[in-house]
Design a protein around this motif. Structure first.
Motif, PDB file in Angstrom:
ATOM      1  N   ASP A  41       0.825  -1.213   0.000  1.00  0.00           N
ATOM      2  CA  ASP A  41       0.000   0.000   0.000  1.00  0.00           C
ATOM      3  C   ASP A  41       0.857   1.260   0.000  1.00  0.00           C
ATOM      4  OD1 ASP A  41      -2.235  -1.545   0.015  1.00  0.00           O
ATOM      5  OD2 ASP A  41      -2.686  -1.285   2.154  1.00  0.00           O
ATOM      6  N   GLN A  45       0.213   4.519  -2.484  1.00  0.00           N
ATOM      7  CA  GLN A  45      -0.631   5.262  -1.549  1.00  0.00           C
ATOM      8  C   GLN A  45      -1.502   6.296  -2.254  1.00  0.00           C
ATOM      9  OE1 GLN A  45       1.529   7.219   1.563  1.00  0.00           O
ATOM     10  NE2 GLN A  45      -0.284   8.104   2.512  1.00  0.00           N
ATOM     11  N   LYS A  46      -0.908   7.066  -3.173  1.00  0.00           N
ATOM     12  CA  LYS A  46      -1.662   8.124  -3.854  1.00  0.00           C
ATOM     13  C   LYS A  46      -2.771   7.537  -4.718  1.00  0.00           C
ATOM     14  CE  LYS A  46       2.274  11.254  -3.881  1.00  0.00           C
ATOM     15  NZ  LYS A  46       3.354  11.862  -4.692  1.00  0.00           N
ATOM     16  N   TYR A  49      -5.528   6.236  -2.517  1.00  0.00           N
ATOM     17  CA  TYR A  49      -6.309   7.316  -1.908  1.00  0.00           C
ATOM     18  C   TYR A  49      -7.329   7.872  -2.899  1.00  0.00           C
ATOM     19  CZ  TYR A  49      -7.687  11.681   0.239  1.00  0.00           C
ATOM     20  OH  TYR A  49      -8.432  12.706   0.752  1.00  0.00           O
ATOM     21  N   GLU A  53     -11.110   7.542  -2.126  1.00  0.00           N
ATOM     22  CA  GLU A  53     -11.826   8.814  -1.940  1.00  0.00           C
ATOM     23  C   GLU A  53     -13.023   8.895  -2.871  1.00  0.00           C
ATOM     24  OE1 GLU A  53     -12.537  12.640  -0.272  1.00  0.00           O
ATOM     25  OE2 GLU A  53     -11.361  10.930   0.369  1.00  0.00           O
ATOM     26  N   GLU A 162     -13.945   8.476   6.350  1.00  0.00           N
ATOM     27  CA  GLU A 162     -13.115   8.857   5.203  1.00  0.00           C
ATOM     28  C   GLU A 162     -11.852   7.999   5.187  1.00  0.00           C
ATOM     29  OE1 GLU A 162     -12.602  13.088   4.492  1.00  0.00           O
ATOM     30  OE2 GLU A 162     -14.070  13.476   6.079  1.00  0.00           O
ATOM     31  N   PRO A 163     -11.256   7.807   4.004  1.00  0.00           N
ATOM     32  CA  PRO A 163     -10.048   6.969   3.895  1.00  0.00           C
ATOM     33  C   PRO A 163      -8.785   7.722   4.309  1.00  0.00           C
ATOM     34  CG  PRO A 163     -10.661   7.784   1.740  1.00  0.00           C
ATOM     35  CD  PRO A 163     -11.738   8.258   2.689  1.00  0.00           C
ATOM     36  N   ASN A 164      -8.773   8.245   5.553  1.00  0.00           N
ATOM     37  CA  ASN A 164      -7.667   9.094   5.998  1.00  0.00           C
ATOM     38  C   ASN A 164      -6.329   8.361   6.046  1.00  0.00           C
ATOM     39  OD1 ASN A 164      -9.328  11.345   6.359  1.00  0.00           O
ATOM     40  ND2 ASN A 164      -9.956  10.655   8.384  1.00  0.00           N
ATOM     41  N   LYS A 165      -6.390   7.046   6.236  1.00  0.00           N
ATOM     42  CA  LYS A 165      -5.150   6.271   6.335  1.00  0.00           C
ATOM     43  C   LYS A 165      -4.277   6.444   5.097  1.00  0.00           C
ATOM     44  CE  LYS A 165      -3.487   1.492   6.631  1.00  0.00           C
ATOM     45  NZ  LYS A 165      -3.862   0.069   6.719  1.00  0.00           N
ATOM     46  N   PHE A 166      -4.913   6.621   3.943  1.00  0.00           N
ATOM     47  CA  PHE A 166      -4.162   6.685   2.682  1.00  0.00           C
ATOM     48  C   PHE A 166      -4.031   8.113   2.147  1.00  0.00           C
ATOM     49  CE2 PHE A 166      -5.797   2.409   3.003  1.00  0.00           C
ATOM     50  CZ  PHE A 166      -4.674   1.648   2.704  1.00  0.00           C
ATOM     51  N   GLN A 167      -4.468   9.096   2.948  1.00  0.00           N
ATOM     52  CA  GLN A 167      -4.403  10.478   2.485  1.00  0.00           C
ATOM     53  C   GLN A 167      -2.941  10.920   2.403  1.00  0.00           C
ATOM     54  OE1 GLN A 167      -6.485  13.251   4.994  1.00  0.00           O
ATOM     55  NE2 GLN A 167      -6.987  14.574   3.286  1.00  0.00           N
ATOM     56  N   LYS A 314      -2.207  17.849   3.973  1.00  0.00           N
ATOM     57  CA  LYS A 314      -2.899  16.696   3.419  1.00  0.00           C
ATOM     58  C   LYS A 314      -3.668  17.116   2.160  1.00  0.00           C
ATOM     59  CE  LYS A 314      -2.070  13.516   6.651  1.00  0.00           C
ATOM     60  NZ  LYS A 314      -1.456  12.212   6.385  1.00  0.00           N
TER      61      LYS A 314
END
Length: 339
Positions: A41, A45-46, A49, A53, A162-167, A314
């Motif tokens: 991941d 990551q980008k 996300y 998102e 929200e998918p903050n882990k991958f932000q 972020k």
């Protein structure tokens, strides 16, 4: 970077799927070397996300629609009438000719189509009148549902995460960012925009309006981005050397065509720049190199499309409409107050 989409779908399932199954320690092994899902991941990551998102935004819109329908149902039941009657009384019957005319005037007779930001229907045509009526009906219905949200707010709880882990985290070092003020604030908004970008010209005034409303909480900055130092960017940076960056920035943003040298000089004169110095700076290597270095850093951070909004380091992945942005900013303010 080539992405194997079958793998992405499996990764998405692992991230968003059944929470009862524990994530395996490793998803691949080469000899004694293990590859974990977290390592995979981290390399995408980008991309993850963006995909997550988009899924989140689709779910959020669908959830809001379902909540809206449930609120209509609840209110209709409390009023002992049908949903159709409730909508007719509070929405449809309130749409008058004067309201339609006022809305048409606000659009200068060109009614935007829901399918495109840049296609319009002429209010003078029958089709245009139908588009306008549907537009006003949808707007009025949404406003009425917002009233119901306020009325029943103590009964509404939303758990969609929200998918903050991958932000992605965005840290600027050499990007040429201009801030509206130099006061120290708890939060920072940075808009990466292109002066020839239509979507930037739509997003920028919304962001400035929200900044004015919440400027005690947020510091606002803007960085121009393009594949090369454009006339617009050189014009803005040359004005900055005379302490009038924002005066020039707003001139260019409000200019609907691609800026040419004649208009650049016209704007410089209108904001009372020293024209001799402006011409010299506009053509100088110093300005060009500064813009090029900034563009290069922005690209190195994975930002290649505008507008891009960076909030507290972020990348903001939500919609650029006022309601969505304001909701996001309020959430940050409330979170800051808690801490």
């Amino acid at each position: 970077m080539k992405i194997h989409y079958t793998f992405i779908y499996l990764a998405l399932f692992a991230i968003t799927g059944c929470g009862q199954n524990k994530e395996p320690k490793a998803i691949a092994r080469i000899g004694n070397h293990e590859i974990t899902l977290d390592k995979v991941d981290a390399t995408i990551q980008k991309e993850l996300y963006v995909m997550l998102e988009n899924i989140y935004l689709l779910r959020k819109q669908a959830l809001n629609d379902l909540i809206g329908e449930k609120l209509l149902e609840t209110e209709a039941k409390n009023c002992n009438i049908s949903i159709d009657s409730l909508v007719a009384i509070n929405v449809t019957h309130k749409i008058s000719d004067s309201l339609l005319s006022a809305k048409a005037n606000s659009f200068s007779g060109k009614i935007p189509l829901s399918s495109s930001l840049y296609q319009f229907a002429d209010f003078k045509t029958e089709y245009g009148k139908q588009v306008l009526k549907q537009y006003v009906t949808n707007e009025s219905r949404a406003a009425y549902i917002d009233q119901l949200r306020e009325k029943y707010k103590n009964t509404i709880e939303v758990y969609l995460e929200e998918p903050n882990k991958f932000q992605p985290e965005i840290k600027f070092n050499n990007a040429n960012i201009h801030f509206v003020d130099l006061e120290k604030k708890q939060n920072t908004i940075i808009l990466i925009g292109n002066y020839e970008c239509d979507n930037c010209k739509i997003a920028e005034p919304i962001i400035f309006e929200l900044y004015e409303k919440y400027k005690k909480n947020f510091k606002l900055g803007f960085a121009g981005y393009d594949t090369a130092p454009s006339i617009s960017m050189r014009c803005a940076e040359s004005a900055a050397l005379q302490g009038k960056y924002w005066e020039m920035h707003h001139k260019i943003m409000n200019h609907r065509q691609t800026l040419d040298s004649l208009n650049a000089l016209k704007f410089a004169s209108e904001i009372n720049l020293n024209i001799t110095q402006f011409k010299s700076d506009f053509s100088s290597k110093k300005v060009v190199n500064k813009i090029s270095a900034s563009n290069k850093e922005i690209e190195s951070l994975g930002i290649t499309q505008t507008p891009a909004i960076i909030i507290n380091d972020k990348l903001y992945g939500g919609a650029y409409d006022k309601k969505s942005l304001e909701s996001y900013l309020i959430k940050i303010i409330n979170s800051s107050d808690v801490h």
